[in-house]
Design a protein around this motif. Structure first.
Motif, PDB file in Angstrom:
ATOM      1  N   VAL A 148       0.888  -0.993  -0.170  1.00  0.00           N
ATOM      2  CA  VAL A 148       0.148  -0.092   0.169  1.00  0.00           C
ATOM      3  C   VAL A 148       0.686   1.069  -0.012  1.00  0.00           C
ATOM      4  CG1 VAL A 148      -1.985  -0.982   1.290  1.00  0.00           C
ATOM      5  CG2 VAL A 148      -0.238  -0.074   2.494  1.00  0.00           C
ATOM      6  N   SER A 149       0.235   2.343  -0.304  1.00  0.00           N
ATOM      7  CA  SER A 149       1.110   3.701  -0.365  1.00  0.00           C
ATOM      8  C   SER A 149       1.306   3.994   1.029  1.00  0.00           C
ATOM      9  CB  SER A 149       0.368   4.597  -1.185  1.00  0.00           C
ATOM     10  OG  SER A 149      -0.690   5.007  -0.251  1.00  0.00           O
ATOM     11  N   PRO A 150       2.075   4.877   1.436  1.00  0.00           N
ATOM     12  CA  PRO A 150       2.333   5.604   2.810  1.00  0.00           C
ATOM     13  C   PRO A 150       1.423   6.203   3.086  1.00  0.00           C
ATOM     14  CG  PRO A 150       4.383   5.795   1.411  1.00  0.00           C
ATOM     15  CD  PRO A 150       3.647   5.137   0.589  1.00  0.00           C
ATOM     16  N   GLU A 151       0.854   6.893   2.494  1.00  0.00           N
ATOM     17  CA  GLU A 151      -0.451   7.640   2.554  1.00  0.00           C
ATOM     18  C   GLU A 151      -1.605   6.885   3.029  1.00  0.00           C
ATOM     19  OE1 GLU A 151       1.254   8.250  -0.162  1.00  0.00           O
ATOM     20  OE2 GLU A 151       2.154   9.903   0.454  1.00  0.00           O
ATOM     21  N   PHE A 152      -2.154   5.791   2.603  1.00  0.00           N
ATOM     22  CA  PHE A 152      -3.000   4.940   2.762  1.00  0.00           C
ATOM     23  C   PHE A 152      -2.844   4.072   4.156  1.00  0.00           C
ATOM     24  CE2 PHE A 152      -5.609   0.909   1.891  1.00  0.00           C
ATOM     25  CZ  PHE A 152      -6.626   1.424   2.300  1.00  0.00           C
ATOM     26  N   TYR A 153      -1.387   3.711   4.217  1.00  0.00           N
ATOM     27  CA  TYR A 153      -0.790   3.295   5.454  1.00  0.00           C
ATOM     28  C   TYR A 153      -1.454   4.025   6.590  1.00  0.00           C
ATOM     29  CZ  TYR A 153       2.077   0.650   8.828  1.00  0.00           C
ATOM     30  OH  TYR A 153       2.466  -0.234   9.743  1.00  0.00           O
ATOM     31  N   ASN A 154      -1.049   5.225   6.571  1.00  0.00           N
ATOM     32  CA  ASN A 154      -1.614   6.225   7.783  1.00  0.00           C
ATOM     33  C   ASN A 154      -2.945   6.032   7.963  1.00  0.00           C
ATOM     34  OD1 ASN A 154       1.129   7.144   7.881  1.00  0.00           O
ATOM     35  ND2 ASN A 154       0.878   9.030   6.862  1.00  0.00           N
ATOM     36  N   GLN A 155      -3.707   6.026   6.868  1.00  0.00           N
ATOM     37  CA  GLN A 155      -5.011   6.040   6.976  1.00  0.00           C
ATOM     38  C   GLN A 155      -5.440   4.666   7.647  1.00  0.00           C
ATOM     39  OE1 GLN A 155      -7.066   6.748   3.588  1.00  0.00           O
ATOM     40  NE2 GLN A 155      -6.181   8.732   2.850  1.00  0.00           N
ATOM     41  N   LEU A 156      -4.936   3.733   7.512  1.00  0.00           N
ATOM     42  CA  LEU A 156      -5.217   2.236   7.888  1.00  0.00           C
ATOM     43  C   LEU A 156      -5.060   2.113   9.473  1.00  0.00           C
ATOM     44  CD1 LEU A 156      -3.868  -0.134   5.106  1.00  0.00           C
ATOM     45  CD2 LEU A 156      -6.282   0.164   5.720  1.00  0.00           C
ATOM     46  N   PHE A 157      -3.619   2.505   9.863  1.00  0.00           N
ATOM     47  CA  PHE A 157      -3.503   2.544  11.460  1.00  0.00           C
ATOM     48  C   PHE A 157      -4.337   3.339  12.173  1.00  0.00           C
ATOM     49  CE2 PHE A 157       0.430   5.095  10.827  1.00  0.00           C
ATOM     50  CZ  PHE A 157       0.051   6.211  11.508  1.00  0.00           C
ATOM     51  N   THR A 158      -4.488   4.525  11.698  1.00  0.00           N
ATOM     52  CA  THR A 158      -5.419   5.576  12.194  1.00  0.00           C
ATOM     53  C   THR A 158      -6.932   5.033  12.418  1.00  0.00           C
ATOM     54  OG1 THR A 158      -4.224   7.483  11.491  1.00  0.00           O
ATOM     55  CG2 THR A 158      -6.539   7.800  12.207  1.00  0.00           C
ATOM     56  N   MET A 159      -7.355   4.730  11.223  1.00  0.00           N
ATOM     57  CA  MET A 159      -8.729   3.855  11.254  1.00  0.00           C
ATOM     58  C   MET A 159      -9.091   2.611  12.148  1.00  0.00           C
ATOM     59  SD  MET A 159     -11.012   6.055  10.282  1.00  0.00           S
ATOM     60  CE  MET A 159     -12.478   4.983   9.873  1.00  0.00           C
ATOM     61  N   HIS A 160      -7.933   1.756  12.167  1.00  0.00           N
ATOM     62  CA  HIS A 160      -7.804   0.498  12.723  1.00  0.00           C
ATOM     63  C   HIS A 160      -8.028   1.072  14.126  1.00  0.00           C
ATOM     64  CE1 HIS A 160      -6.845  -3.355  14.381  1.00  0.00           C
ATOM     65  NE2 HIS A 160      -5.804  -2.941  15.148  1.00  0.00           N
ATOM     66  N   GLY A 161      -7.161   1.771  14.811  1.00  0.00           N
ATOM     67  CA  GLY A 161      -7.356   2.085  16.160  1.00  0.00           C
ATOM     68  C   GLY A 161      -8.669   2.792  16.572  1.00  0.00           C
ATOM     69  N   THR A 162      -8.847   3.761  15.825  1.00  0.00           N
ATOM     70  CA  THR A 162     -10.248   4.399  16.064  1.00  0.00           C
ATOM     71  C   THR A 162     -11.458   3.277  16.115  1.00  0.00           C
ATOM     72  OG1 THR A 162      -9.228   6.345  15.019  1.00  0.00           O
ATOM     73  CG2 THR A 162     -11.587   6.539  15.333  1.00  0.00           C
ATOM     74  N   THR A 163     -11.363   2.511  15.090  1.00  0.00           N
ATOM     75  CA  THR A 163     -12.387   1.413  14.787  1.00  0.00           C
ATOM     76  C   THR A 163     -12.664   0.835  16.113  1.00  0.00           C
ATOM     77  OG1 THR A 163     -12.348   1.836  12.304  1.00  0.00           O
ATOM     78  CG2 THR A 163     -13.427   0.057  13.514  1.00  0.00           C
ATOM     79  N   MET A 164     -11.410   0.095  16.458  1.00  0.00           N
ATOM     80  CA  MET A 164     -11.537  -0.967  17.290  1.00  0.00           C
ATOM     81  C   MET A 164     -11.890  -0.209  18.639  1.00  0.00           C
ATOM     82  SD  MET A 164     -11.263  -3.720  15.976  1.00  0.00           S
ATOM     83  CE  MET A 164     -10.459  -4.868  14.913  1.00  0.00           C
ATOM     84  N   ILE A 165     -11.583   0.599  19.015  1.00  0.00           N
ATOM     85  CA  ILE A 165     -11.966   1.522  20.311  1.00  0.00           C
ATOM     86  C   ILE A 165     -13.324   1.926  20.300  1.00  0.00           C
ATOM     87  CG2 ILE A 165     -11.488   3.286  21.754  1.00  0.00           C
ATOM     88  CD1 ILE A 165      -8.506   2.829  21.332  1.00  0.00           C
TER      89      ILE A 165
END
Lengths: 617, 219
Positions: free
Chosen positions: A63-80
């Motif tokens: 994945v692109s670095p930009e999309f990677y930033n979105q992934l870990f941000t949304m992973h944390g936000t979503t799971m919590i």
């Protein structure tokens, strides 16, 4: 009259879309919470799998670095916010009224509003992916990274506004369950006779009520910075980024206990039932929960040791943080004391409960390591801390919620989840979980930073990352096994008895699934574990199967559209702030439409007779 | 006192108990575990939550009150006599709403409507004062983002003003009900809930007034 008007009306309406959209029944709301939260949990899981695939090998470019930033941000936000919290809310909604012997929560329509605000807020946040603008500044949105200057797109607007919307749902639920638990208990159920899950829920709601306003203000300030060009958090304009960190963690640390206290409660319900003896040290459990919540407000800055607060602050927060190990240790010893000498039954809920204890201890121990400020610099912002909080959040909260799902499934749906598949689910999840997160401790101690997009070969990270990725897929497979179990259960549809486990609490005295009015006769309680007391007195192991009564003459609130209308209004109102910069006037027409919709909804709601749509009897 | 547990299955308890519960639900309002109404407990818990909301806003103001590198600072623009007047009016309104509630509980419609109108008038006066104050400050050169003192001042007092507006709107709806004759003593709680919220909004201002206006002048 053999069948009451009430029963006929409700049976006829059951299952239609409108009946779900307008429901004020806490059990239906609980199921909707569970279904939507599980969906978001799966989305968060897919995000994690993409992250792990990207990190499996060095120098990967999946994945692109930009999309990677979105992934870990949304992973944390979503799971919590969209996974663990609403999954707990599913159990609050479905089981708190049953556990305290009530017909419903104190404010059924407010409850429905919480649900719809949560669902719409969650959809809104995930909608950002479709606009290619998912939040990308980390789940704690550190300023100034999250300011307009460094996050110019809509990405962090989705995050700020999405969290603001979700906060409304949590606050409304907080007020509702606080009132429900304190005021709607069955006659004779004193505070010290409440089941532990009710206690931890009550304390969780107090934490919500006291910590969410702080994040609300923090988000308002950040929105003001982003939208109107103020400089609360920008150094250039005299602002202080540390204020964001303080406000965020004054909320964020109690949030940790908002996530784990319900799990403590679920475990405290399950262990006694499958050990055939009462919870050991009930009062110590109550007081340690309260003490954990109290201390939780005094330790927020242990998330900020690496910011240079100075030795005095670091020392204070180190000591306060270490203190938390005491009430937590009390709890763990009490759980072990409950098991001690019991006749243990290793059914699936019990396995997950035991898995919880082991995993939570592991995560708790690395947590104590974090409290040592000098060592913390090596642990924070590396994979060590990622390992730590997954041990408490997944090994703790998710194991406990899964235990709760197996334990309470028969009561919720009237069918039994398959035991064999359940045990497969447990062992696969335990193996996958440990394979994923244990190696991260080592990767972190070797210095692998968290949130990193990729890493070069030769630093010693390869093996640990490959192990973690394999583990992540094993973990995902175990969730598929769980879904298969649910599918098999729904297809076979074997009816569950009212009391399959030999339970101690009131929900097991009514049919599975419960009738809409819960208790045909409002229960009266004279001690803890009231149902065990009843069985003892009657000299039986399970109570006779309760009959489905007609529920004649029981007063239930009628369905209502207004909670949904208000929730839509709130969503539209906040969306207006996002598109605002297209208009000269700071409050665009969308904001005004949303405001009017909310206001009209609230007034219609306030003047709607509580049983306007209820069948007359 | 709780009655001892029935040894029989709860679902087969005597029909006498059931009849009692029916009567209870239909005529006496729902049973509550504490001697406090559900709605009142909910408002109290919400007010507890709101305390943290304002505590955070006030803290933010305290951090930034001296941050005015450009544009006016507190000493340049605060009009203490004006705000003192507004504060006094808001303080009195808390007393007025108590009198209105007293009238509602006694069933004295005239008393209730009179004092309620006075309370609403105080709320409107206060909002008018704030509108005047904001526009006056703006003309003195303090825009919303001129400096951090201004941003945190407008954010804090603006949110307080929003709360006053919501409280006034709430009181107006209660007033409307009362005029229509839909507020008998048995429903006085409808007014009491609005009054609790109103007291809270007042109390917050009693903190904002010295902390924001008076302390900033001293420093």
């Amino acid at each position: 009259m053999a069948t009451s008007v009430l029963e006929q009306t409700h049976v006829a309406k059951r299952g239609t879309l409108a009946s779900w959209l307008t429901t004020v029944d806490h059990k239906k709301i609980g199921i909707l919470y569970g279904a939507s939260a599980f969906l978001f949990f799966l989305i968060g899981g897919i995000e994690a799998l993409i992250i792990r695939t990207q990190l499996a090998r060095p120098d990967a470019t999946l994945v692109s670095p930009e999309f990677y930033n979105q992934l870990f941000t949304m992973h944390g936000t979503t799971m919590i916010f969209l996974g663990v919290m609403p999954l707990s809310a599913m159990f609050f909604n479905f089981f708190i009224p049953l556990l305290i012997g009530a017909r419903d929560v104190a404010f059924p329509r407010l409850n429905a509003m919480s649900l719809w605000v949560f669902i719409l807020g969650g959809l809104f946040m995930n909608f950002s992916f479709l606009m290619n603008a998912a939040p990308n500044g980390g789940w704690f949105g550190y300023a100034p990274l999250s300011s307009r200057q460094y996050s110019p797109g809509l990405n962090m607007d989705f995050w700020v506004i999405g969290l603001q919307i979700l906060g409304i749902a949590s606050l409304a639920a907080g007020v509702n369950f606080f009132t429900t638990i304190l005021n709607m208990r069955a006659r004779g159920m004193t505070l010290m006779r409440m089941p532990m899950f009710v206690w931890t829920t009550l304390i969780t709601q107090i934490l919500v009520l006291l910590s969410f306003p702080v994040i609300t203000v923090a988000l308002i300030l950040l929105m003001v910075d982003r939208t109107f060009g103020a400089s609360f958090f920008s150094v250039g304009g005299g602002g202080d980024p540390m204020l964001w960190q303080h406000l965020f963690w004054v909320f964020g640390h109690p949030e940790v206990y908002i996530l784990i206290l319900p799990a403590f409660g679920i475990i405290s319900e399950i262990l006694p039932v499958f050990s055939r003896k009462p919870l050991f040290g009930y009062s110590a459990m109550v007081f340690s929960s309260a003490f954990i919540a109290f201390l939780g407000f005094g330790v927020w800055s242990h998330h900020m040791f690496s910011t240079g607060m100075g030795p005095l602050a670091d020392t204070f927060f180190s000591l306060a943080t270490m203190l938390i190990a005491i009430p937590t240790g009390v709890k763990i010893f009490n759980w072990i004391g409950t098991l001690w000498g019991g006749s243990l039954q290793f059914k699936t809920p019990m396995l997950f409960a035991l898995g919880f204890i082991a995993m939570f201890i592991t995560g708790g121990l690395s947590g104590v390591m974090h409290s040592v400020a000098p060592a913390d610099l090596q642990q924070t912002d590396t994979y060590f801390v990622v390992a730590h909080f997954h041990y408490v959040l997944f090994g703790g909260s998710i194991f406990a919620l899964t235990a709760g799902a197996y334990y309470w499934w028969p009561k919720m749906f009237g069918t039994m989840l398959n035991e064999t598949i359940g045990k497969w689910h447990f062992w696969l999840m335990l193996a996958g979980f440990n394979l994923t997160f244990f190696p991260m401790h080592f990767a972190g101690l070797l210095g692998m930073p968290r949130r990193i997009y990729t890493y070069p070969a030769g630093l010693g990270f390869e093996l640990f990352n490959m192990m973690a990725t394999v583990g992540a897929f094993l973990l995902a497979f175990s969730i598929l096994v769980f879904m298969y179990n649910m599918w098999v259960t729904v297809r076979r549809n074997v009816p569950a008895p009212a009391d399959p486990w030999g339970g101690a609490t009131l929900e097991w005295t009514i049919p599975s699934p419960p009738q809409e009015w819960n208790f045909t006769v409002e229960p009266v309680v004279a001690e803890r574990d009231p149902v065990w007391a009843m069985k003892r007195a009657a000299g039986v192991r399970t109570l006779p199967e309760p009959t489905l009564d007609s529920g004649k003459g029981i007063h239930l609130p009628g369905p209502s559209w207004w909670p949904l209308v208000v929730a839509v209004g709130i969503l539209v109102f906040f969306i207006g702030f996002m598109v605002k910069h297209s208009y000269a006037f700071p409050f665009g027409p969308i904001t005004i439409v949303g405001f009017l919709l909310t206001a009209v909804g609230i007034f219609k709601w306030a003047y709607e007779a509580p049983d306007a749509n209820a069948p007359k009897h | 006192m709780p009655t001892p547990p029935s040894t029989e299955d709860v679902s087969t308890m005597s029909s006498a108990t059931l009849a009692h519960d029916e009567t209870h639900d239909a005529h006496e309002g729902h049973h509550t575990s504490f001697p406090i109404d559900n709605r009142k407990l909910a408002i109290w818990s919400f007010i507890g939550s709101e305390c943290l909301f304002f505590a955070t806003l006030i803290s933010t103001f305290l951090i930034y009150k001296d941050s005015h590198p450009k544009g006016p600072g507190p000493k340049d623009i605060f009009e203490v006599p004006l705000v003192t007047g507004g504060t006094a009016v808001l303080l009195f309104s808390s007393f007025f709403v108590v009198m209105a509630l007293n009238g509602a509980q006694e069933g004295n419609r005239k008393k209730m409507l009179g004092w309620l109108a006075a309370t609403i008038g105080c709320g409107l006066f206060f909002m008018g004062m704030q509108v005047y104050e904001f526009s006056h400050f703006y003309h003195e050169g303090l825009g919303y983002t001129t400096n951090l003192f201004g941003t945190s001042f407008y954010t804090l007092t603006g949110f307080h003003g929003t709360h006053v507006a919501i409280g006034t709107l709430w009181l107006i709806t209660v007033f409307k009900d009362a005029v229509k004759g839909n507020l008998p003593p048995a429903k006085a709680l409808n007014l009491e809930l609005a009054a609790l919220y109103w007291h809270f909004v007042d109390v917050v201002w009693i903190i904002i007034f010295p902390v924001v206006y008076l302390m900033s002048l001293r420093s």
